[in-house]
Design a protein around this motif. Structure first.
Motif, PDB file in Angstrom:
ATOM      1  N   THR A  35       0.624  -0.872   0.338  1.00 30.89           N
ATOM      2  CA  THR A  35       0.064  -0.133   0.279  1.00 30.89           C
ATOM      3  C   THR A  35       0.905   1.013  -0.130  1.00 30.89           C
ATOM      4  O   THR A  35       2.151   1.393   0.707  1.00 30.89           O
ATOM      5  CB  THR A  35      -0.671   0.272   1.146  1.00 30.89           C
ATOM      6  OG1 THR A  35      -1.771  -1.355   1.685  1.00 30.89           O
ATOM      7  CG2 THR A  35      -1.600   1.258   1.165  1.00 30.89           C
ATOM      8  N   ILE A  36       0.638   1.791  -0.929  1.00 32.49           N
ATOM      9  CA  ILE A  36       1.246   3.118  -1.087  1.00 32.49           C
ATOM     10  C   ILE A  36       1.060   3.984  -0.154  1.00 32.49           C
ATOM     11  O   ILE A  36       0.400   4.474   0.323  1.00 32.49           O
ATOM     12  CB  ILE A  36       1.251   3.634  -2.695  1.00 32.49           C
ATOM     13  CG1 ILE A  36       1.632   3.321  -3.540  1.00 32.49           C
ATOM     14  CG2 ILE A  36       2.279   5.063  -2.470  1.00 32.49           C
ATOM     15  CD1 ILE A  36       1.829   3.367  -5.167  1.00 32.49           C
ATOM     16  N   MET A  37       2.210   4.627   1.034  1.00 36.36           N
ATOM     17  CA  MET A  37       1.768   5.597   1.790  1.00 36.36           C
ATOM     18  C   MET A  37       2.229   6.573   1.631  1.00 36.36           C
ATOM     19  O   MET A  37       1.312   7.923   2.505  1.00 36.36           O
ATOM     20  CB  MET A  37       2.694   5.717   3.383  1.00 36.36           C
ATOM     21  CG  MET A  37       1.986   3.890   3.731  1.00 36.36           C
ATOM     22  SD  MET A  37       3.146   3.210   4.767  1.00 36.36           S
ATOM     23  CE  MET A  37       3.298   4.470   6.244  1.00 36.36           C
ATOM     24  N   VAL A  64      11.821  -0.730   6.552  1.00 36.87           N
ATOM     25  CA  VAL A  64      11.487  -0.373   8.475  1.00 36.87           C
ATOM     26  C   VAL A  64      10.951  -1.197   8.473  1.00 36.87           C
ATOM     27  O   VAL A  64       9.670  -0.760   8.263  1.00 36.87           O
ATOM     28  CB  VAL A  64      12.549   0.783   8.615  1.00 36.87           C
ATOM     29  CG1 VAL A  64      13.296   1.836   8.055  1.00 36.87           C
ATOM     30  CG2 VAL A  64      11.073   1.611   7.889  1.00 36.87           C
ATOM     31  N   PRO A  65      11.067  -1.733   9.667  1.00 41.37           N
ATOM     32  CA  PRO A  65       9.187  -2.209  10.708  1.00 41.37           C
ATOM     33  C   PRO A  65       8.197  -0.577  11.281  1.00 41.37           C
ATOM     34  O   PRO A  65       9.862   0.252  11.330  1.00 41.37           O
ATOM     35  CB  PRO A  65      10.154  -2.718  11.396  1.00 41.37           C
ATOM     36  CG  PRO A  65      10.981  -2.446  12.269  1.00 41.37           C
ATOM     37  CD  PRO A  65      11.588  -2.170  10.876  1.00 41.37           C
ATOM     38  N   ILE A  66       7.270  -1.367  10.826  1.00 38.14           N
ATOM     39  CA  ILE A  66       6.299  -0.149  11.358  1.00 38.14           C
ATOM     40  C   ILE A  66       5.899  -0.074  12.743  1.00 38.14           C
ATOM     41  O   ILE A  66       5.287  -0.834  12.696  1.00 38.14           O
ATOM     42  CB  ILE A  66       4.985   0.077  10.313  1.00 38.14           C
ATOM     43  CG1 ILE A  66       5.716   0.036   9.022  1.00 38.14           C
ATOM     44  CG2 ILE A  66       4.107   0.482  10.606  1.00 38.14           C
ATOM     45  CD1 ILE A  66       4.280  -0.677   7.524  1.00 38.14           C
ATOM     46  N   HIS A  72       3.674  -5.411   9.740  1.00 43.90           N
ATOM     47  CA  HIS A  72       4.690  -5.042   8.359  1.00 43.90           C
ATOM     48  C   HIS A  72       5.499  -4.630   8.458  1.00 43.90           C
ATOM     49  O   HIS A  72       6.336  -4.114   9.630  1.00 43.90           O
ATOM     50  CB  HIS A  72       3.675  -3.615   8.845  1.00 43.90           C
ATOM     51  CG  HIS A  72       2.126  -4.165   8.604  1.00 43.90           C
ATOM     52  ND1 HIS A  72       0.827  -3.760   7.184  1.00 43.90           N
ATOM     53  CD2 HIS A  72       1.016  -5.790   8.933  1.00 43.90           C
ATOM     54  CE1 HIS A  72      -0.231  -4.353   6.928  1.00 43.90           C
ATOM     55  NE2 HIS A  72      -0.109  -5.289   8.417  1.00 43.90           N
ATOM     56  N   SER A  73       6.025  -3.988   7.289  1.00 43.19           N
ATOM     57  CA  SER A  73       7.264  -2.710   7.358  1.00 43.19           C
ATOM     58  C   SER A  73       6.802  -1.695   6.352  1.00 43.19           C
ATOM     59  O   SER A  73       5.626  -2.165   5.569  1.00 43.19           O
ATOM     60  CB  SER A  73       8.288  -3.744   7.166  1.00 43.19           C
ATOM     61  OG  SER A  73       8.191  -4.645   5.998  1.00 43.19           O
ATOM     62  N   ALA A  74       7.530  -1.094   5.487  1.00 47.68           N
ATOM     63  CA  ALA A  74       7.507   0.097   5.188  1.00 47.68           C
ATOM     64  C   ALA A  74       8.794   0.617   4.094  1.00 47.68           C
ATOM     65  O   ALA A  74      10.209   0.383   5.343  1.00 47.68           O
ATOM     66  CB  ALA A  74       6.902   1.248   6.005  1.00 47.68           C
ATOM     67  N   GLU A 107      12.536  11.053   6.408  1.00 46.94           N
ATOM     68  CA  GLU A 107      11.233  10.428   6.715  1.00 46.94           C
ATOM     69  C   GLU A 107      11.855   9.284   7.161  1.00 46.94           C
ATOM     70  O   GLU A 107      10.359   8.545   7.726  1.00 46.94           O
ATOM     71  CB  GLU A 107      11.649   9.776   4.582  1.00 46.94           C
ATOM     72  CG  GLU A 107      11.085  10.797   3.822  1.00 46.94           C
ATOM     73  CD  GLU A 107       9.986  11.503   4.318  1.00 46.94           C
ATOM     74  OE1 GLU A 107       8.981  10.685   4.231  1.00 46.94           O
ATOM     75  OE2 GLU A 107       9.489  12.209   3.358  1.00 46.94           O
ATOM     76  N   TYR A 108      12.639   8.646   7.443  1.00 44.23           N
ATOM     77  CA  TYR A 108      12.575   7.567   8.803  1.00 44.23           C
ATOM     78  C   TYR A 108      12.422   7.661  10.020  1.00 44.23           C
ATOM     79  O   TYR A 108      11.733   7.192  10.461  1.00 44.23           O
ATOM     80  CB  TYR A 108      14.382   6.535   8.873  1.00 44.23           C
ATOM     81  CG  TYR A 108      14.625   5.863   9.297  1.00 44.23           C
ATOM     82  CD1 TYR A 108      13.947   4.218   9.599  1.00 44.23           C
ATOM     83  CD2 TYR A 108      14.582   5.678  10.779  1.00 44.23           C
ATOM     84  CE1 TYR A 108      14.123   3.348  10.000  1.00 44.23           C
ATOM     85  CE2 TYR A 108      15.282   4.980  11.449  1.00 44.23           C
ATOM     86  CZ  TYR A 108      14.773   3.768  11.543  1.00 44.23           C
ATOM     87  OH  TYR A 108      15.073   2.712  12.078  1.00 44.23           O
ATOM     88  N   GLU A 109      13.308   9.286  10.444  1.00 45.25           N
ATOM     89  CA  GLU A 109      12.347   9.726  11.910  1.00 45.25           C
ATOM     90  C   GLU A 109      10.669   9.537  11.951  1.00 45.25           C
ATOM     91  O   GLU A 109      10.269   9.180  12.602  1.00 45.25           O
ATOM     92  CB  GLU A 109      13.242  10.830  12.159  1.00 45.25           C
ATOM     93  CG  GLU A 109      14.632  10.620  12.313  1.00 45.25           C
ATOM     94  CD  GLU A 109      15.708  12.049  12.877  1.00 45.25           C
ATOM     95  OE1 GLU A 109      14.802  12.981  12.051  1.00 45.25           O
ATOM     96  OE2 GLU A 109      16.531  12.152  13.085  1.00 45.25           O
ATOM     97  N   GLU A 110      10.355  10.174  11.074  1.00 39.03           N
ATOM     98  CA  GLU A 110       8.694  10.300  10.491  1.00 39.03           C
ATOM     99  C   GLU A 110       8.383   9.279  10.404  1.00 39.03           C
ATOM    100  O   GLU A 110       6.979   8.989  11.781  1.00 39.03           O
ATOM    101  CB  GLU A 110       8.254  10.595   9.264  1.00 39.03           C
ATOM    102  CG  GLU A 110       6.865  11.104   9.135  1.00 39.03           C
ATOM    103  CD  GLU A 110       6.727  12.055   8.267  1.00 39.03           C
ATOM    104  OE1 GLU A 110       5.976  11.627   7.625  1.00 39.03           O
ATOM    105  OE2 GLU A 110       7.347  13.214   7.637  1.00 39.03           O
ATOM    106  N   MET A 111       8.899   7.814  10.112  1.00 37.01           N
ATOM    107  CA  MET A 111       8.054   6.984   9.874  1.00 37.01           C
ATOM    108  C   MET A 111       8.285   6.471  11.431  1.00 37.01           C
ATOM    109  O   MET A 111       7.113   6.161  11.998  1.00 37.01           O
ATOM    110  CB  MET A 111       8.809   5.291   9.333  1.00 37.01           C
ATOM    111  CG  MET A 111       8.355   4.480   9.336  1.00 37.01           C
ATOM    112  SD  MET A 111       6.351   4.475   9.177  1.00 37.01           S
ATOM    113  CE  MET A 111       6.657   4.554   6.823  1.00 37.01           C
TER     114      MET A 111
END
Length: 121
Positions: A35-37, A64-66, A72-74, A107-111
């Motif tokens: 799914t595109i986030m 990275v894991p969500i 789930h991962s992103a 982007e990683y920090e936000e995730m």
């Protein structure tokens, strides 16, 4: 190795542009459903240049894991393509790489919801 293209003609008469993208995809590791986030693609016009041109392109990606979602991962992908004079490829590469690294970190920090600079202290 650097990814760049040289033009076969003396002058670029059309406008050139800087292009960058950011894409984050949620991946269900059980069903493999994606799914595109977040998806951002931009082209920023630059004035025409009258010298031979090369392009420096840098891309980075990480899975990275969500937090809070089991199995789930992103996938985070960031890239920047920037035109430059062939003699300045190394100099431009450093700047483009730093930009991609910074954007990837944000982007990683936000995730994950954490500031990496605070963790390093």
């Amino acid at each position: 190795m650097y990814e760049y293209k040289f033009r076969n003609y003396e002058k670029i008469l059309r406008g050139v542009y800087v292009s960058y993208f950011v894409e984050i995809v949620d991946i269900d590791n059980l069903t493999k459903e994606e799914t595109i986030m977040k998806q951002v693609n931009h082209k920023i016009p630059l004035p025409p240049i009258d010298v031979p041109c090369a392009y420096v392109t840098v891309k980075a990606g990480a899975t990275v894991p969500i937090p809070g979602k089991r199995f789930h991962s992103a996938r985070i992908d960031v890239g920047l393509s920037y035109p430059c004079h062939p003699e300045k490829i190394d100099e431009v590469f450093e700047k483009v790489r730093d930009w991609v690294d910074d954007k990837m970190r944000k982007e990683y920090e936000e995730m994950i919801g954490e500031d990496l600079d605070e963790q390093e202290e």
